[in-house]
Structures are given as C-alpha cells and as structure tokens.
Design a protein around this motif. Structure first.
Motif, mmCIF file in Angstrom:
data_model
loop_
_atom_site.group_PDB
_atom_site.id
_atom_site.type_symbol
_atom_site.label_atom_id
_atom_site.label_comp_id
_atom_site.label_asym_id
_atom_site.label_seq_id
_atom_site.Cartn_x
_atom_site.Cartn_y
_atom_site.Cartn_z
ATOM 1 N N SER A 61 0.906 -1.116 -0.103
ATOM 2 C CA SER A 61 0.107 0.284 0.035
ATOM 3 C C SER A 61 0.700 1.308 -0.176
ATOM 4 O O SER A 61 1.944 1.283 0.607
ATOM 5 N N ILE A 62 0.498 2.410 -0.661
ATOM 6 C CA ILE A 62 1.129 3.649 -0.709
ATOM 7 C C ILE A 62 0.341 4.777 -0.553
ATOM 8 O O ILE A 62 -0.735 4.654 -1.051
ATOM 9 N N THR A 63 0.856 5.901 -0.237
ATOM 10 C CA THR A 63 0.033 7.180 0.158
ATOM 11 C C THR A 63 0.324 7.894 -1.238
ATOM 12 O O THR A 63 1.255 7.680 -2.143
ATOM 13 N N ILE A 64 -0.487 8.800 -1.407
ATOM 14 C CA ILE A 64 -0.442 9.789 -2.631
ATOM 15 C C ILE A 64 0.939 10.725 -2.305
ATOM 16 O O ILE A 64 1.723 10.750 -3.458
ATOM 17 N N HIS A 65 1.414 10.574 -1.306
ATOM 18 C CA HIS A 65 2.505 11.679 -0.970
ATOM 19 C C HIS A 65 3.948 10.868 -1.312
ATOM 20 O O HIS A 65 4.853 11.073 -1.953
ATOM 21 N N VAL A 76 -0.248 7.927 -8.948
ATOM 22 C CA VAL A 76 -1.048 9.278 -8.467
ATOM 23 C C VAL A 76 -2.376 9.514 -9.531
ATOM 24 O O VAL A 76 -3.255 9.942 -8.904
ATOM 25 N N GLN A 77 -2.237 9.321 -10.554
ATOM 26 C CA GLN A 77 -3.520 9.243 -11.557
ATOM 27 C C GLN A 77 -4.683 8.564 -11.088
ATOM 28 O O GLN A 77 -5.760 9.048 -10.963
ATOM 29 N N MET A 78 -4.429 7.481 -10.721
ATOM 30 C CA MET A 78 -5.423 6.356 -10.476
ATOM 31 C C MET A 78 -5.944 6.849 -8.933
ATOM 32 O O MET A 78 -7.133 6.706 -8.760
ATOM 33 N N ARG A 111 2.337 18.624 -12.958
ATOM 34 C CA ARG A 111 1.549 19.082 -14.379
ATOM 35 C C ARG A 111 0.441 18.347 -14.089
ATOM 36 O O ARG A 111 -0.940 19.007 -14.297
ATOM 37 N N LEU A 112 0.290 16.991 -13.650
ATOM 38 C CA LEU A 112 -0.976 16.212 -13.360
ATOM 39 C C LEU A 112 -1.704 16.678 -12.219
ATOM 40 O O LEU A 112 -3.068 17.149 -12.377
ATOM 41 N N LEU A 113 -1.060 17.044 -11.181
ATOM 42 C CA LEU A 113 -1.733 17.615 -10.014
ATOM 43 C C LEU A 113 -2.430 19.040 -10.528
ATOM 44 O O LEU A 113 -3.776 19.473 -9.797
ATOM 45 N N LEU A 114 -1.860 19.924 -11.154
ATOM 46 C CA LEU A 114 -2.364 21.156 -11.244
ATOM 47 C C LEU A 114 -3.394 21.080 -12.228
ATOM 48 O O LEU A 114 -4.512 21.755 -12.105
ATOM 49 N N ALA A 115 -3.543 20.049 -13.282
ATOM 50 C CA ALA A 115 -4.604 19.802 -14.044
ATOM 51 C C ALA A 115 -5.722 19.419 -13.263
ATOM 52 O O ALA A 115 -6.993 19.344 -13.552
ATOM 53 N N HIS A 116 -5.577 18.712 -12.314
ATOM 54 C CA HIS A 116 -6.628 18.342 -11.373
ATOM 55 C C HIS A 116 -6.776 19.570 -10.190
ATOM 56 O O HIS A 116 -7.598 19.288 -9.167
ATOM 57 N N LYS A 117 -6.403 20.531 -10.398
ATOM 58 C CA LYS A 117 -6.716 21.821 -9.842
ATOM 59 C C LYS A 117 -6.275 21.939 -8.299
ATOM 60 O O LYS A 117 -6.788 22.447 -7.423
#
Length: 217
Positions: A61-65, A76-78, A111-117
């Motif tokens: 198991s893994i956290t987003i951080h 991260v995307q999932m 870039r992905l995180l910013l795309a997700h606001k």
C-alpha cells in the motif's frame, strides 16, 4: 533486526541487506522512521533509487505523498481518479502532494496535480511555511516554477526565515525566473528575517549584475 537496521540500510544505500531484512519482515515498512516519515519517503529524501525499488517491491500500500515523491505518475493518476479530494491532503510531515512533487522535481506529477486543480498556494503545515513555489525555486527548477506561477502561485509568499521566491531565484542567479517573478509583481524590497534583500543574496553568490538589477533605487 528492526526499524533501526532498516533506517541504517536506507541511509547507507545497503540494498542487499535491506532486501534480506524485508524478505523476513516486510511489515517494517508500515512503521515510521526516527524522522517521523515512512521508510519509502526517507529513501526518497536520501535520493537512493535502488533502495526505493527494493522498498516498492515489498510494499502493498502507498500514500499519494509517497507516490509523488517516488515519481509514480500512474499511481497518482489512479488515486486522483478514485478520490480527487486527496489532492489537498497533508502528509504526516505537513506537505501537500503538490508540495512533495515540487520538492522532488517530479514535473509530470506537478503537471497532473495542477490539471486536477491542486492549489499552489497552500504552505506546509510543519512550522516552515514552505509553499510549492519555494520548493521548486530552492531546487532552481525553472519548469516547475513556471508551471506553478502560471497556475496562480503568489510570488510574494514568505516561508520560514522570511524568504520569498525572489530570494531563491536571486541566490541561484536565475535571471529568467527573476524576470518572470518581477513581471508578476515580486517585491524587491522584502527582506529576510536576517535583513537581507534579494539583491544582497545575489551579491553574496557573486551575481553582481543581478544584484544591481534588484537594488532599491
């Protein structure tokens, strides 16, 4: 053999003994290290790629951080697709995913995180008040810094010690980012807690021309 050994193997990059230890007790990865972070995050901070791979092999198991620190874009995307509100969650040591990704120079994840606001104006909650833009500029990462500014990162934010983004850009002699920061309204008159301006810091590092540009009239 326990968390102390595991921590030692991470710090020294001893991947063979680490693998042997985790083969017999992978549950150690669920414990916090003496730095109050997970073994995986510790390996990321020590910049030990081989150790990171061994830890990931025994992690279930893994956290987003952790995923942001290790550069696991698909994870991260999932995670964001499953539960988007984790985008503003703080890690146990006080950073948002965007703060972590900026610190570890993970441009694709930023870039992905910013795309997700993801909000670029949330500081760390650990007493240091580090914003993602501070993290990017302290690494002299122009691409991430520009992405954060384009996403609305405030340019006069102050972290522990009174440092602004302009102070970091000046220390690195990064004229490209200095110009962008000034265009966005960076204030050259802001001093650190020790009374130093961006011009002073540039001068200290030998960037004389930049120091002159940043001097108060």
């Amino acid at each position: 053999m326990g968390i102390t050994n595991l921590e030692q193997y991470i710090e020294t990059g001893n991947h063979l003994d680490l693998e042997h230890l985790l083969r017999s007790d992978a549950s150690l990865l669920k414990q916090k290290t003496s730095h109050d972070i997970s073994p995986l995050l510790l390996a990321c901070y020590y910049n030990k790629p081989q150790i990171i791979q061994v830890i990931l092999k025994y992690t279930n198991s893994i956290t987003i951080h952790e995923a942001c620190a290790a550069g696991l874009l698909q994870h991260v995307q999932m995670m964001l697709e499953h539960k988007n509100d984790i985008i503003e969650e703080f890690s146990t040591h006080g950073f948002t995913p965007l703060g972590i990704a900026s610190h570890f120079n993970k441009e694709d994840i930023v870039r992905l995180l910013l795309a997700h606001k993801a909000d670029p104006n949330i500081p760390s909650q650990n007493g240091y008040q580090v914003y993602p833009l501070h993290a990017a500029l302290s690494n002299n990462n122009s691409n991430i810094s520009k992405m954060l500014i384009e996403a609305g990162a405030e340019v006069n934010i102050r972290q522990h010690g009174g440092f602004t983004p302009l102070h970091f850009a000046a220390q690195h002699g990064n004229i490209d980012l200095i110009i962008i920061l000034l265009e966005e309204g960076a204030d050259i008159s802001i001093l650190t807690d020790t009374g130093e301006s961006a011009s002073d810091l540039a001068d200290k590092k030998g960037f004389r021309e930049i120091a002159e540009i940043l001097q108060l009239n």
